[in-house]
Design an enzyme around this catalytic site. Sequence first.
Site, PDB file in Angstrom:
ATOM      1  N   GLU A   2       0.864  -1.185   0.000  1.00  0.00           N
ATOM      2  CA  GLU A   2       0.000   0.000   0.000  1.00  0.00           C
ATOM      3  C   GLU A   2       0.899   1.232   0.000  1.00  0.00           C
ATOM      4  OE1 GLU A   2      -3.086   2.003   3.104  1.00  0.00           O
ATOM      5  OE2 GLU A   2      -3.130  -0.181   3.000  1.00  0.00           O
ATOM      6  N   ASP A  35      -4.931   9.840   9.361  1.00  0.00           N
ATOM      7  CA  ASP A  35      -3.589   9.351   9.675  1.00  0.00           C
ATOM      8  C   ASP A  35      -3.154   9.739  11.082  1.00  0.00           C
ATOM      9  OD1 ASP A  35      -3.443   8.322   7.146  1.00  0.00           O
ATOM     10  OD2 ASP A  35      -2.348  10.017   6.307  1.00  0.00           O
TER      11      ASP A  35
END
Length: 258
Positions: free
Chosen positions: A47, A58
Amino acid sequence: MGVERIKAAFENGKKAFIPYVMGGDGGLEILKERIRFLDEAGASIVEIGIPFSDPVADGPTIQRAGKRALDSGVTVKGIFQALIEVRKEVQIPFVLMTYLNPVLAFGKERFIENCMEAGVDGIIVPDLPYEEQDIIAPLLREANIALIPLVTVTSPIERIKKITSESEGFVYAVTVAGVTGVRQNFKDEIHSYLEKVKSHTHLPVVAGFGISTKEHVEEMVTICDGVVVGSKVIELLENEKREEICEFIQATKQKEEA
């Protein structure tokens, strides 16, 4: 290859170990070298994060990696160019993790054309609601690139069924409420949540967010079809502790044989 390359990663009961790397953290040569290493080490899918200035999903480790990439002047075009070059050397599936803004700023048609050229097999867009996925879903289908759905602990069953019924690739099951990052342990209800997701989709189910130890990996792959490890992989790459990444991969593979 697209969707088929992702499917192959889960064939015959294979358990998938999916490491996350931030595109351009350390430079584009480093990105290519890390993809080569992960491919050789036996990772199932890689990824690749597209750095963005406002990464709402995040945690701090991935935010810092994204900031380093942006501060060094890395561009979306540059990341695509690096992927085009390394794709000639590896067959590992590429899945991009990108917020919607970089896709639209680049131009969605141009973005998907570049994905095709770079051999990208799937895309995760964490801030794209299911109700608005037609912004890019038809173009991705035409390009044979999987739009990988995210489901969360709080997603009702009907929504999980709806989201996954039209999806391809795999289902990304978010295992914590909140952002990515290292966790010490997971609550018991995570097990029943993952089993619930698995029972309502025909696709492989991959657990992600907060997975940071071999024990986490072993725990998750007994229930679902694979794991994404992001923050911990970034830390290990940064600190040159690559043997620990190999141990994560080994822990995943051992569960195939169990």
